[in-house]
Design a protein around this motif. Structure first.
Motif, PDB file in Angstrom:
ATOM      1  N   ALA A 327       0.849  -1.193   0.000  1.00 31.91           N
ATOM      2  CA  ALA A 327       0.000   0.000   0.000  1.00 31.91           C
ATOM      3  C   ALA A 327       0.883   1.240   0.000  1.00 31.91           C
ATOM      4  N   PRO A 328       1.177   1.791  -1.180  1.00 28.43           N
ATOM      5  CA  PRO A 328       1.901   3.056  -1.213  1.00 28.43           C
ATOM      6  C   PRO A 328       1.058   4.149  -0.578  1.00 28.43           C
ATOM      7  N   VAL A 329       1.715   5.201  -0.140  1.00 31.49           N
ATOM      8  CA  VAL A 329       1.035   6.264   0.601  1.00 31.49           C
ATOM      9  C   VAL A 329       1.405   7.611  -0.010  1.00 31.49           C
ATOM     10  N   TYR A 330       0.399   8.420  -0.326  1.00 25.51           N
ATOM     11  CA  TYR A 330       0.637   9.831  -0.628  1.00 25.51           C
ATOM     12  C   TYR A 330       0.050  10.587   0.548  1.00 25.51           C
ATOM     13  N   SER A 331       0.879  10.812   1.534  1.00 32.04           N
ATOM     14  CA  SER A 331       0.486  11.103   2.912  1.00 32.04           C
ATOM     15  C   SER A 331      -0.697  12.061   3.037  1.00 32.04           C
ATOM     16  N   ASN A 332      -1.812  11.524   3.501  1.00 34.03           N
ATOM     17  CA  ASN A 332      -3.037  12.309   3.611  1.00 34.03           C
ATOM     18  C   ASN A 332      -2.945  13.385   4.686  1.00 34.03           C
ATOM     19  N   PHE A 333      -2.030  13.193   5.641  1.00 33.36           N
ATOM     20  CA  PHE A 333      -1.900  14.191   6.706  1.00 33.36           C
ATOM     21  C   PHE A 333      -1.395  15.537   6.181  1.00 33.36           C
ATOM     22  N   GLN A 334      -0.987  15.583   4.910  1.00 32.26           N
ATOM     23  CA  GLN A 334      -0.530  16.853   4.346  1.00 32.26           C
ATOM     24  C   GLN A 334      -1.626  17.918   4.352  1.00 32.26           C
ATOM     25  N   TRP A 335      -2.890  17.522   4.470  1.00 31.99           N
ATOM     26  CA  TRP A 335      -3.978  18.499   4.503  1.00 31.99           C
ATOM     27  C   TRP A 335      -3.933  19.370   5.757  1.00 31.99           C
ATOM     28  N   ARG A 336      -3.245  18.940   6.797  1.00 33.24           N
ATOM     29  CA  ARG A 336      -3.071  19.771   7.986  1.00 33.24           C
ATOM     30  C   ARG A 336      -1.996  20.828   7.785  1.00 33.24           C
ATOM     31  N   THR A 337      -0.997  20.474   7.021  1.00 31.08           N
ATOM     32  CA  THR A 337       0.231  21.249   6.974  1.00 31.08           C
ATOM     33  C   THR A 337       0.061  22.674   6.434  1.00 31.08           C
ATOM     34  N   PRO A 338      -0.754  22.930   5.399  1.00 32.37           N
ATOM     35  CA  PRO A 338      -0.883  24.307   4.919  1.00 32.37           C
ATOM     36  C   PRO A 338      -1.328  25.297   5.996  1.00 32.37           C
ATOM     37  N   LEU A 339      -2.273  24.902   6.827  1.00 33.59           N
ATOM     38  CA  LEU A 339      -2.753  25.818   7.869  1.00 33.59           C
ATOM     39  C   LEU A 339      -1.719  25.984   8.968  1.00 33.59           C
ATOM     40  N   LEU A 340      -1.002  24.907   9.294  1.00 28.58           N
ATOM     41  CA  LEU A 340       0.069  25.005  10.282  1.00 28.58           C
ATOM     42  C   LEU A 340       1.235  25.824   9.727  1.00 28.58           C
ATOM     43  N   ALA A 341       1.450  25.751   8.422  1.00 29.02           N
ATOM     44  CA  ALA A 341       2.463  26.598   7.793  1.00 29.02           C
ATOM     45  C   ALA A 341       2.075  28.066   7.901  1.00 29.02           C
ATOM     46  N   LEU A 342       0.797  28.364   7.700  1.00 30.62           N
ATOM     47  CA  LEU A 342       0.345  29.754   7.816  1.00 30.62           C
ATOM     48  C   LEU A 342       0.489  30.271   9.239  1.00 30.62           C
ATOM     49  N   GLU A 343       0.301  29.395  10.213  1.00 25.97           N
ATOM     50  CA  GLU A 343       0.529  29.811  11.599  1.00 25.97           C
ATOM     51  C   GLU A 343       1.962  30.321  11.760  1.00 25.97           C
ATOM     52  N   LYS A 344       2.921  29.612  11.176  1.00 29.43           N
ATOM     53  CA  LYS A 344       4.313  30.039  11.238  1.00 29.43           C
ATOM     54  C   LYS A 344       4.535  31.320  10.428  1.00 29.43           C
ATOM     55  N   ILE A 345       3.934  31.382   9.258  1.00 22.57           N
ATOM     56  CA  ILE A 345       4.108  32.541   8.378  1.00 22.57           C
ATOM     57  C   ILE A 345       3.561  33.811   9.029  1.00 22.57           C
ATOM     58  N   PHE A 346       2.397  33.708   9.680  1.00 29.22           N
ATOM     59  CA  PHE A 346       1.808  34.882  10.328  1.00 29.22           C
ATOM     60  C   PHE A 346       2.634  35.350  11.525  1.00 29.22           C
ATOM     61  N   LYS A 347       3.498  34.461  12.020  1.00 27.74           N
ATOM     62  CA  LYS A 347       4.431  34.837  13.089  1.00 27.74           C
ATOM     63  C   LYS A 347       5.759  35.346  12.536  1.00 27.74           C
ATOM     64  N   GLY A 348       5.907  35.271  11.207  1.00 29.80           N
ATOM     65  CA  GLY A 348       7.159  35.693  10.586  1.00 29.80           C
ATOM     66  C   GLY A 348       8.265  34.680  10.685  1.00 29.80           C
ATOM     67  N   GLU A 349       7.923  33.427  10.965  1.00 27.64           N
ATOM     68  CA  GLU A 349       8.935  32.375  11.080  1.00 27.64           C
ATOM     69  C   GLU A 349       9.281  31.815   9.697  1.00 27.64           C
ATOM     70  N   GLU A 350      10.524  31.411   9.535  1.00 29.70           N
ATOM     71  CA  GLU A 350      10.925  30.780   8.289  1.00 29.70           C
ATOM     72  C   GLU A 350      10.184  29.461   8.089  1.00 29.70           C
ATOM     73  N   VAL A 351       9.880  29.165   6.823  1.00 31.78           N
ATOM     74  CA  VAL A 351       9.274  27.869   6.468  1.00 31.78           C
ATOM     75  C   VAL A 351      10.064  27.287   5.315  1.00 31.78           C
ATOM     76  N   PRO A 352      10.040  25.979   5.159  1.00 34.78           N
ATOM     77  CA  PRO A 352      10.721  25.391   4.001  1.00 34.78           C
ATOM     78  C   PRO A 352      10.134  25.935   2.700  1.00 34.78           C
ATOM     79  N   ALA A 353      10.991  26.317   1.770  1.00 40.47           N
ATOM     80  CA  ALA A 353      10.495  26.772   0.467  1.00 40.47           C
ATOM     81  C   ALA A 353       9.779  25.620  -0.238  1.00 40.47           C
ATOM     82  N   GLU A 354      10.357  24.457  -0.117  1.00 43.77           N
ATOM     83  CA  GLU A 354       9.692  23.234  -0.569  1.00 43.77           C
ATOM     84  C   GLU A 354       9.595  22.321   0.641  1.00 43.77           C
ATOM     85  N   TRP A 355       8.389  22.146   1.121  1.00 45.56           N
ATOM     86  CA  TRP A 355       8.150  21.422   2.378  1.00 45.56           C
ATOM     87  C   TRP A 355       7.847  19.972   2.026  1.00 45.56           C
TER      88      TRP A 355
END
Length: 403
Positions: A327-355
């Protein structure tokens, strides 16, 4: 690394790119009609990229930064984006242009994303998320993004592109607003986004699956490859990698586009079995995997060696039949990551350019554990959805409460 994943099509010959662009803006294609047809002709075609193939192959064994108990926040170390200009106080409005929620993988992720949204609303990070669903249509999604831009009330954009080439100009227009832009799941042909979030990628999927099947089969064996639709980078790359490996190993592989329609999948398998034995089944997405197995059962044929996905319907059928599978996986948990990335961005924290998120298949030795972990979840749920710590677990996912 950051640029190479987004420019898979751009490095192709100009004539190939023009042909692809014309294909992916056709609503008859992007709406996934379910029409069955033999798919590609020559191996790889414009989607194969040896450098990216090699990179993703290596990333399968890479070290991921971050807490392994929170895989949706892990990443491979690399280039980062300075987001200090986006730092500000107060809850922000997010505008989400979604390709669709037309299949169980996207529905599972959408449920998880909304539960993550609720958590960030409670902590005052996000005020609201206005969402527009393109229903698998490029032209609709382009209009959705332009609507958000014209509306002028978005503090940030999240975009899950329907297809690669067609959505690139609209993503660039969103970037030109000066607001943070988070692209996830499928890529586009620009590096303008604040961060591009995705599991390792389609080549890694293709390598994992084709190596598994080739290791179980002999040269000359027949594999039927079931593909859901053309023009999406991660899907095209899955097949480009798999087709290369099958040819190198002498495996006879015939591929079809199915629209993920169970009836079409059964017809394809039945037609192929009428021509002779089929030893393997390869899929670029697990939706419809059970139908493929049932076609062998209906025909009274030996079950194939098979790759599906971490959707529970497939995992349960795998357990029930005892087939040799992965069973290959295209990790479904990635749907959480955009909003958690924005939490960091709104704080001015660096984020991976390619996460780049972890992407690890489920093997036979892990099958029982993942079935036990997801006991009580519906068949359309994905085992590695990664939302167990969110409010509403497990009931919201059990009830498939799709917002």
């Amino acid at each position: 690394m950051h640029k190479s994943i987004r420019t898979t099509v751009a490095i192709a010959a100009a004539s190939s790119l023009l042909a692809l662009t014309a294909c992916t803006t056709d609503p008859a294609v992007t709406e996934t009609t379910g029409a069955t047809s033999p798919a590609t002709t020559e191996p790889g075609q414009e989607w194969f990229d040896q450098a990216l193939f090699n990179e993703q192959s290596a990333q399968r064994s890479a070290t991921f930064e971050g807490d392994p108990e929170k895989p949706y926040l892990q990443y491979i170390a690399g280039e980062t984006t300075d987001t200090s200009k986006f730092a500000s106080d107060g809850a922000k409005k997010v505008c989400f242009a979604n390709a669709s929620i037309s299949n169980p993988w996207r529905q599972t992720g959408w449920i998880t994303m909304n539960q993550q949204l609720k958590a960030l609303q409670k902590t005052g990070v996000i005020s609201e998320m206005e969402t527009r669903d393109a229903k698998d249509n490029d032209n609709t999604q382009i209009a959705d993004i332009d609507y958000f831009i014209a509306e002028g009330n978005c503090d940030a954009f999240v975009i899950s592109p329907n297809s690669t080439a067609a959505l690139t100009p609209a993503v660039e227009r969103a970037c030109e607003t000066g607001k943070p832009v988070v692209v996830f799941d499928r890529g586009v042909e620009t590096d303008c986004a604040t961060t591009f979030i995705h599991p390792i990628g389609g080549f890694a999927w293709g390598i994992d699956t084709a190596e598994f099947l080739s290791g179980k089969l002999a040269a000359g064996d027949k594999v039927v490859a079931l593909r859901i639709l053309p023009g999406v980078d991660v899907l095209e790359q899955r097949w480009a990698a798999a087709e290369k490996i099958f040819q190198e190993k002498g495996i006879e592989a015939t591929d079809y586009f199915t629209g993920a329609d169970p009836t079409e999948i059964k017809k394809i398998i039945s037609d192929e079995l009428a021509k002779g034995d089929v030893q393997g089944v390869w899929m670029d997405a697990g939706d419809g995997a059970v139908a493929a197995i049932e076609a062998f059962e209906d025909a009274g044929k030996d079950l194939p060696v098979m790759t599906g996905e971490d959707e529970l319907s497939f995992l349960r059928k795998w357990k029930e039949t005892g087939i040799d599978a992965l069973a290959p996986v295209y990790s479904n948990f990635q749907w959480r990551t955009p909003l958690l990335a924005l939490e960091k961005i709104f704080k001015g924290e660096e984020v991976p350019a390619e996460w780049v998120l972890p992407q690890t298949p489920i093997t036979a030795g892990e099958l029982d554990d993942w079935l036990a972990t997801n006991e009580g979840m519906p068949d359309g749920h994905y085992a590695k959805f990664g939302g167990e710590d969110l409010e509403g677990y497990p009931e919201v996912w059990q009830q498939r409460q799709i917002p």
